[in-house]
Scaffold this motif. Structure first.
Motif, PDB file in Angstrom:
ATOM      1  N   GLU A  58       0.807  -1.216   0.000  1.00 11.20           N
ATOM      2  CA  GLU A  58       0.000   0.000   0.000  1.00 11.20           C
ATOM      3  C   GLU A  58       0.841   1.268   0.000  1.00 11.20           C
ATOM      4  OE1 GLU A  58      -2.432  -0.367   3.427  1.00 11.20           O
ATOM      5  OE2 GLU A  58      -3.449  -2.185   2.730  1.00 11.20           O
ATOM      6  N   LEU A  59       2.101   1.155   0.413  1.00  8.25           N
ATOM      7  CA  LEU A  59       2.973   2.333   0.485  1.00  8.25           C
ATOM      8  C   LEU A  59       4.400   1.934   0.179  1.00  8.25           C
ATOM      9  CD1 LEU A  59       3.508   5.317   1.182  1.00  8.25           C
ATOM     10  CD2 LEU A  59       3.779   4.612   3.576  1.00  8.25           C
ATOM     11  N   ASP A  60       4.933   2.443  -0.908  1.00  8.80           N
ATOM     12  CA  ASP A  60       6.327   2.223  -1.279  1.00  8.80           C
ATOM     13  C   ASP A  60       7.149   3.373  -0.714  1.00  8.80           C
ATOM     14  OD1 ASP A  60       8.804   1.927  -2.453  1.00  8.80           O
ATOM     15  OD2 ASP A  60       8.032   1.540  -4.467  1.00  8.80           O
ATOM     16  N   LEU A  61       7.961   3.078   0.289  1.00 12.57           N
ATOM     17  CA  LEU A  61       8.717   4.128   0.974  1.00 12.57           C
ATOM     18  C   LEU A  61       9.797   4.750   0.104  1.00 12.57           C
ATOM     19  CD1 LEU A  61       9.110   2.510   4.513  1.00 12.57           C
ATOM     20  CD2 LEU A  61       7.492   4.275   3.800  1.00 12.57           C
ATOM     21  N   THR A  62      10.095   4.164  -1.029  1.00 14.55           N
ATOM     22  CA  THR A  62      11.069   4.767  -1.941  1.00 14.55           C
ATOM     23  C   THR A  62      10.411   5.753  -2.899  1.00 14.55           C
ATOM     24  OG1 THR A  62      10.910   3.034  -3.646  1.00 14.55           O
ATOM     25  CG2 THR A  62      12.472   2.679  -1.824  1.00 14.55           C
ATOM     26  N   ARG A  63       9.094   5.937  -2.789  1.00 15.56           N
ATOM     27  CA  ARG A  63       8.349   6.857  -3.655  1.00 15.56           C
ATOM     28  C   ARG A  63       7.943   8.089  -2.854  1.00 15.56           C
ATOM     29  NH1 ARG A  63       9.194   5.242  -8.909  1.00 15.56           N
ATOM     30  NH2 ARG A  63       8.994   2.967  -9.064  1.00 15.56           N
ATOM     31  N   GLN A  64       8.558   9.228  -3.156  1.00 12.41           N
ATOM     32  CA  GLN A  64       8.357  10.423  -2.350  1.00 12.41           C
ATOM     33  C   GLN A  64       6.901  10.868  -2.303  1.00 12.41           C
ATOM     34  OE1 GLN A  64      10.407  12.056  -0.348  1.00 12.41           O
ATOM     35  NE2 GLN A  64       8.796  13.486   0.206  1.00 12.41           N
ATOM     36  N   ALA A  65       6.229  10.907  -3.438  1.00 11.85           N
ATOM     37  CA  ALA A  65       4.850  11.393  -3.475  1.00 11.85           C
ATOM     38  C   ALA A  65       3.947  10.524  -2.606  1.00 11.85           C
ATOM     39  CB  ALA A  65       4.343  11.432  -4.918  1.00 11.85           C
ATOM     40  N   GLU A  66       4.145   9.215  -2.663  1.00 12.85           N
ATOM     41  CA  GLU A  66       3.326   8.307  -1.862  1.00 12.85           C
ATOM     42  C   GLU A  66       3.550   8.546  -0.370  1.00 12.85           C
ATOM     43  OE1 GLU A  66       3.483   4.158  -2.809  1.00 12.85           O
ATOM     44  OE2 GLU A  66       3.677   4.519  -4.962  1.00 12.85           O
ATOM     45  N   SER A 101      20.884   3.320  -2.812  1.00 12.96           N
ATOM     46  CA  SER A 101      19.784   4.176  -3.274  1.00 12.96           C
ATOM     47  C   SER A 101      18.489   3.938  -2.506  1.00 12.96           C
ATOM     48  CB  SER A 101      19.552   3.970  -4.772  1.00 12.96           C
ATOM     49  OG  SER A 101      19.195   2.638  -5.056  1.00 12.96           O
ATOM     50  N   ASP A 102      18.146   2.678  -2.228  1.00 15.38           N
ATOM     51  CA  ASP A 102      16.894   2.414  -1.520  1.00 15.38           C
ATOM     52  C   ASP A 102      16.922   2.961  -0.102  1.00 15.38           C
ATOM     53  OD1 ASP A 102      15.922   1.176  -3.745  1.00 15.38           O
ATOM     54  OD2 ASP A 102      15.989  -0.868  -2.947  1.00 15.38           O
ATOM     55  N   ASN A 103      18.037   2.764   0.594  1.00 12.24           N
ATOM     56  CA  ASN A 103      18.104   3.261   1.969  1.00 12.24           C
ATOM     57  C   ASN A 103      18.197   4.777   2.034  1.00 12.24           C
ATOM     58  OD1 ASN A 103      18.057   0.875   3.818  1.00 12.24           O
ATOM     59  ND2 ASN A 103      19.736   0.228   2.509  1.00 12.24           N
ATOM     60  N   LEU A 104      18.858   5.384   1.067  1.00  9.19           N
ATOM     61  CA  LEU A 104      18.827   6.844   0.988  1.00  9.19           C
ATOM     62  C   LEU A 104      17.403   7.342   0.788  1.00  9.19           C
ATOM     63  CD1 LEU A 104      21.911   7.697  -1.284  1.00  9.19           C
ATOM     64  CD2 LEU A 104      21.570   8.451   1.079  1.00  9.19           C
ATOM     65  N   ALA A 105      16.685   6.722  -0.149  1.00  9.18           N
ATOM     66  CA  ALA A 105      15.331   7.166  -0.484  1.00  9.18           C
ATOM     67  C   ALA A 105      14.387   7.035   0.697  1.00  9.18           C
ATOM     68  CB  ALA A 105      14.807   6.378  -1.684  1.00  9.18           C
ATOM     69  N   ILE A 106      14.443   5.916   1.392  1.00 10.47           N
ATOM     70  CA  ILE A 106      13.521   5.689   2.514  1.00 10.47           C
ATOM     71  C   ILE A 106      13.644   6.791   3.553  1.00 10.47           C
ATOM     72  CG2 ILE A 106      13.101   4.194   4.511  1.00 10.47           C
ATOM     73  CD1 ILE A 106      13.805   1.809   2.622  1.00 10.47           C
ATOM     74  N   ASN A 107      14.853   7.084   3.975  1.00 16.75           N
ATOM     75  CA  ASN A 107      15.047   8.077   5.031  1.00 16.75           C
ATOM     76  C   ASN A 107      14.786   9.494   4.539  1.00 16.75           C
ATOM     77  OD1 ASN A 107      16.224   6.698   7.621  1.00 16.75           O
ATOM     78  ND2 ASN A 107      17.195   5.669   5.902  1.00 16.75           N
TER      79      ASN A 107
END
Length: 333
Positions: A58-66, A101-107
């Motif tokens: 339901e929520l992809d933490l790597t997607r900023q808009a979501e 990249s994934d861990n950067l995006a999440i935080n």
């Protein structure tokens, strides 16, 4: 209402005038299905707060808009970032881009969303791997960025360092009450027992179990067996994280550790004893040891009165029982 900001001098000292009461608050655990997230769910059952979770589908933490949309709608009072892409030496080596990249995006995404929604209490989680490879032992929080990283997990470590600095930047620029904790190697129920993606303790548990079941004469341990690691049961970590969320408002990160380390060969022998495996442990020195030693200095945390409750032998037995139960459920499915 947002948590009132503390005086600048108190921020550095790591104290607050009133603390952060969880009573009546909504706490979002980002990454609630992971090992740390599950432990936080167990720990927060004892608090008078509402725990907010959302499934990955339901929520992809790597997607900023979501992430921004979710936080704006949910309006939590505090966030604990337990979400991360994690893995052992082999997993890091095979996908450095993903781990970085994934861990950067999440935080980054959660921090931006929290600030935009005026969420003033966020706990970022680092890892002991963020410290230099040859840091003086035990490792104090001041050792951060004082030397080169261990190459085998540098991508994950760099992302976690960026997250800790992001918390510091939001505090400095916007006065946000964001804090950071750095746990040591964690283990326990909910751990990843995949031999390629998992960490050393669950991987050794699986190897010993499968060797016992198959009647194998030996199983392999990567490296020389001399590397030393500190291990903390995930329920002890969750207890420390909740304590920090309620009481700590310092700009400096806080180490979370057991206080003792163990050579990996001794860990493997302890695991064999727990599993009941009587075969041999075959060392493979052609594989990397990683950092020679990694023991955290937990003086800052212990000054609060916190102490770990679960001994390593008891924790391994608890983790093995959980693993066996998982295998039984899979077999019955």
């Amino acid at each position: 209402m947002p948590l009132a900001l503390v005086d600048p001098d108190l921020r550095r000292a790591g104290t607050t005038k009133t603390g952060f009461s969880l009573a009546g608050k909504t706490i979002w655990i980002a990454g609630h299905t992971g090992m740390v997230g599950q432990a936080l769910l167990r720990r927060l059952r004892g608090e008078a707060c509402r725990v907010l979770t959302v499934e990955r589908r339901e929520l992809d933490l790597t997607r900023q808009a979501e992430v921004e949309h979710f936080v704006a709608e949910a309006r939590p009072d505090a966030i604990i970032i337990a979400a991360a892409r994690v893995g052992g030496i082999l997993a890091n080596a095979r996908d450095p881009v993903g781990f970085l990249s994934d861990n950067l995006a999440i935080n980054l995404n959660i921090a931006k969303a929290a600030h935009a929604a005026d969420v003033d209490r966020v706990l970022f989680m680092g890892s002991s791997c963020i410290y230099p490879k040859f840091a003086a032992q035990p490792i104090t929080e001041e050792a951060l960025l004082t030397g080169p990283l261990e190459p085998t997990n540098q991508w994950y470590a760099l992302a976690k360092i960026a997250a800790l600095k992001l918390a510091e930047a939001y505090r400095q620029q916007f006065g946000r009450n964001y804090i950071a904790a750095m746990p040591t190697n964690l283990y326990g129920p909910g751990d990843n027992f995949d031999l390629e993606a998992g960490h050393v303790l669950p991987a050794l548990l699986r190897k010993a179990h499968e060797a016992k079941v198959s009647g194998a004469r030996q199983f392999a341990l990567w490296g020389t067996g001399t590397a030393r690691r500190e291990f903390l049961h995930v329920d002890d970590c969750a207890d420390a994280l909740v304590l920090l969320l309620k009481t700590y408002s310092g700009a400096d990160p806080v180490n979370i550790g057991y206080g003792e380390d163990i050579a990996l060969i001794d860990l493997a022998q302890m695991i064999c004893s727990t599993v009941g495996y009587e075969g041999a442990i075959a060392l493979d020195p052609s594989k990397p040891d990683g950092t020679p030693r990694k023991l955290l200095d937990t003086t800052r945390l212990r000054q609060t009165g916190w102490r770990p409750r679960i001994a390593l032998t008891d924790g391994i037995a608890d983790t093995y029982a959980w693993y066996q139960a998982q295998l039984a459920r899979e077999a019955a499915a």
